[in-house]
Design an enzyme around this catalytic site. Sequence first.
Site, PDB file in Angstrom:
ATOM      1  N   LYS A  14       0.803  -1.217   0.000  1.00 33.68           N
ATOM      2  CA  LYS A  14       0.000   0.000   0.000  1.00 33.68           C
ATOM      3  C   LYS A  14       0.841   1.274   0.000  1.00 33.68           C
ATOM      4  CE  LYS A  14      -2.043  -0.179   3.753  1.00 33.68           C
ATOM      5  NZ  LYS A  14      -2.808  -0.111   5.006  1.00 33.68           N
ATOM      6  N   ARG A  89     -12.411   3.510   8.911  1.00 34.09           N
ATOM      7  CA  ARG A  89     -12.254   2.281   9.673  1.00 34.09           C
ATOM      8  C   ARG A  89     -13.570   1.598   9.984  1.00 34.09           C
ATOM      9  NH1 ARG A  89      -6.961   1.840  12.832  1.00 34.09           N
ATOM     10  NH2 ARG A  89      -8.197   2.051  14.725  1.00 34.09           N
ATOM     11  N   ARG A 123      10.563  -9.864   7.244  1.00 33.32           N
ATOM     12  CA  ARG A 123      11.142  -8.525   7.366  1.00 33.32           C
ATOM     13  C   ARG A 123      12.205  -8.493   8.455  1.00 33.32           C
ATOM     14  NH1 ARG A 123       5.982  -4.535   7.061  1.00 33.32           N
ATOM     15  NH2 ARG A 123       5.596  -5.391   9.129  1.00 33.32           N
ATOM     16  N   ARG A 156      11.407  -6.919  13.802  1.00 34.40           N
ATOM     17  CA  ARG A 156      10.639  -5.884  14.506  1.00 34.40           C
ATOM     18  C   ARG A 156       9.867  -6.502  15.652  1.00 34.40           C
ATOM     19  NH1 ARG A 156       9.653  -1.258  11.433  1.00 34.40           N
ATOM     20  NH2 ARG A 156      10.693  -1.389   9.441  1.00 34.40           N
ATOM     21  N   ARG A 167      -3.379  -8.689  14.053  1.00 30.60           N
ATOM     22  CA  ARG A 167      -3.568  -7.586  13.110  1.00 30.60           C
ATOM     23  C   ARG A 167      -4.384  -8.025  11.899  1.00 30.60           C
ATOM     24  NH1 ARG A 167       1.947  -6.432  14.245  1.00 30.60           N
ATOM     25  NH2 ARG A 167       2.606  -7.040  12.170  1.00 30.60           N
TER      26      ARG A 167
END
Length: 215
Positions: A14, A89, A123, A156, A167
């Site tokens: 995104k 949202r 990541r 992370r 999430r």
Amino acid sequence: MRKYVIMGVQGSGKGTQSQLLREEFDLVHISVGDIFRWQVRNHTKIGAQVKRIMAAGELVGDDLVESVVRRRLDQHDWNYGFIIDGFPRNGRQAEFFMESYDIDAVIHLELPDDEVRRRVLSRRLCPNCGMDYNLIADRPEQEGRCDICGHELVTRADDTPEALEARLRDYHEKTRPVLELFRRKEVVHDVDGRPPLEEVQQAIRTTLGLPPYKG
Ligand SMILES: [Zn+2]
């Protein structure tokens, strides 16, 4: 003027896709995540609020997100339009937003959850210089070491499988009613988020009727 909403789960590209559109069409990129990060870094009142919420392991509430977005849009610096990411949202916000701003299109980047897991969990970050790596697409030259400064790479803190599942669940729950509402207004453009980023950008431009991406 072009007014777009971009939706997609974390890891769907995104941010990158928004940047490419922003650069070429002089759009203002309004990212709710970036706004909150800026507020935290600059120790504002909102920043302190966000920090408290996250420290308690909770998600920032819809109302706070809405007030931050409204304030940002009220600056009216988006002469050529905007691309907004992280808002609306919920259905109520989507309805209000559609009516107040007359949104041209909603770009919905689709990425299967398995691919999200693969991307996000690969990541890595250099805690010393802040360089981002990805073990699939963007490997460091020497395993586990930063190419720039040689520091050891880390994961992370919020990229654990458990945090990612939470999430993903939150994203799907929140997104469904918003997408449904936008679909009824026939502004949703579904774009496959799996191909390389140039191809995704091209697909976005084609479906929106924009000039082609030259890279
Ligand atoms: Zn480094």
